[in-house]
Structures are given as structure tokens and as C-alpha cells.
Design a protein around this motif. Structure first.
Motif, short mmCIF file in Angstrom:
data_model
loop_
_atom_site.label_atom_id
_atom_site.label_comp_id
_atom_site.label_asym_id
_atom_site.label_seq_id
_atom_site.Cartn_x
_atom_site.Cartn_y
_atom_site.Cartn_z
N LEU A 111 -33.23 31.36 1.47
CA LEU A 111 -32.88 30.07 0.89
C LEU A 111 -32.32 30.22 -0.51
O LEU A 111 -31.31 29.61 -0.85
CB LEU A 111 -34.10 29.13 0.88
N LEU A 112 -32.96 31.06 -1.34
CA LEU A 112 -32.47 31.26 -2.69
C LEU A 112 -31.09 31.91 -2.68
O LEU A 112 -30.21 31.53 -3.45
CB LEU A 112 -33.46 32.08 -3.52
N SER A 113 -30.87 32.86 -1.80
CA SER A 113 -29.55 33.48 -1.68
C SER A 113 -28.48 32.45 -1.38
O SER A 113 -27.39 32.48 -1.97
CB SER A 113 -29.55 34.52 -0.56
N GLU A 114 -28.78 31.53 -0.48
CA GLU A 114 -27.82 30.47 -0.15
C GLU A 114 -27.57 29.56 -1.34
O GLU A 114 -26.42 29.17 -1.59
CB GLU A 114 -28.34 29.65 1.03
N MET A 115 -28.60 29.23 -2.09
CA MET A 115 -28.43 28.36 -3.26
C MET A 115 -27.58 29.05 -4.33
O MET A 115 -26.70 28.41 -4.93
CB MET A 115 -29.79 27.97 -3.84
N VAL A 116 -27.81 30.32 -4.58
CA VAL A 116 -27.05 31.07 -5.59
C VAL A 116 -25.59 31.21 -5.15
O VAL A 116 -24.67 31.06 -5.95
CB VAL A 116 -27.70 32.45 -5.83
N GLU A 117 -25.37 31.46 -3.87
CA GLU A 117 -24.02 31.62 -3.34
C GLU A 117 -23.19 30.36 -3.50
O GLU A 117 -21.99 30.41 -3.75
CB GLU A 117 -24.11 31.99 -1.86
N HIS A 118 -23.80 29.20 -3.38
CA HIS A 118 -23.08 27.93 -3.45
C HIS A 118 -23.06 27.34 -4.85
O HIS A 118 -22.64 26.21 -5.04
CB HIS A 118 -23.69 26.93 -2.46
N GLN A 119 -23.50 28.13 -5.82
CA GLN A 119 -23.50 27.69 -7.21
C GLN A 119 -22.06 27.64 -7.72
O GLN A 119 -21.30 28.58 -7.47
CB GLN A 119 -24.33 28.67 -8.04
N PRO A 120 -21.66 26.57 -8.42
CA PRO A 120 -20.29 26.51 -8.92
C PRO A 120 -20.02 27.59 -9.97
O PRO A 120 -20.91 28.00 -10.71
CB PRO A 120 -20.19 25.12 -9.53
N CYS A 121 -18.79 28.04 -10.02
CA CYS A 121 -18.38 29.07 -10.98
C CYS A 121 -18.35 28.46 -12.38
O CYS A 121 -17.88 27.35 -12.56
CB CYS A 121 -16.99 29.57 -10.60
N GLN A 122 -18.88 29.20 -13.35
CA GLN A 122 -18.90 28.72 -14.74
C GLN A 122 -18.16 29.72 -15.61
O GLN A 122 -18.40 30.91 -15.53
CB GLN A 122 -20.33 28.57 -15.21
N PHE A 123 -17.28 29.22 -16.44
CA PHE A 123 -16.55 30.08 -17.37
C PHE A 123 -17.18 29.95 -18.75
O PHE A 123 -17.60 28.87 -19.14
CB PHE A 123 -15.07 29.68 -17.44
N THR A 124 -17.21 31.06 -19.48
CA THR A 124 -17.78 31.01 -20.83
C THR A 124 -16.72 31.26 -21.87
O THR A 124 -15.66 31.74 -21.61
CB THR A 124 -18.89 32.07 -20.99
#
Length: 73
Positions: A60-73
Motif C-alpha cells: 500500500l505504501l509503495s502505491e501511495m509513493v508511486e502516485h505522489q505528484p512530482c515536486q520541483f525544488t
């Protein structure tokens, strides 16, 4: 599997980064809470193996991390 036990902390690594979360088990349901950059996300699923609910939690955590939006710094 237990019922209504206290949350268990765990982590996964991906691309050299650690992702921390907690999971709890209620009956045959595994619930994961993840604190990401966009806030708190909760996901639940039936345990695939009642003797090892942590495997479902990791999935479940793997799926949540995979679908996390990309963030630019």
C-alpha cells in the motif's frame, strides 16, 4: 491477525529516499497512514497473508509513493 492493535511504524526506500508510515490491523484489514508533502494519506486493503500484514502495508505504501505528484525544488 490481531484486532484494533496500536499502529506500527515502518519505512520503505525508493530512489535512495526513505518513506515513513504507520500501519494498523483490524480483523483482516490493513490500514496505512502516510505523511507526504501534500498532507496525510490513508489507504486500506484486505491482508493478502493474515500472518504477515506488513507485506500488505508495504504494498500500500509503495502505491501511495508511486502516485505522489512530482515536486520541483
Amino acid at each position: 491477525m490481531g484486532s484494533g492493535k496500536a499502529p506500527n511504524a515502518f519505512s520503505i526506500t525508493r530512489d535512495g529516499k526513505y518513506y515513513d508510515a504507520t500501519f494498523s490491523v483490524d480483523g483482516n484489514m490493513v490500514s496505512v497512514v502516510y505523511w507526504g508533502r501534500d498532507g496525510v494519506t490513508r489507504q486500506a486493503a484486505q491482508a493478502e497473508d493474515s500472518d504477515r500484514p506488513e507485506l500488505t502495508a508495504c504494498q500500500l505504501l509503495s502505491e501511495m509513493v508511486e502516485h505522489q505528484p512530482c515536486q520541483f525544488t
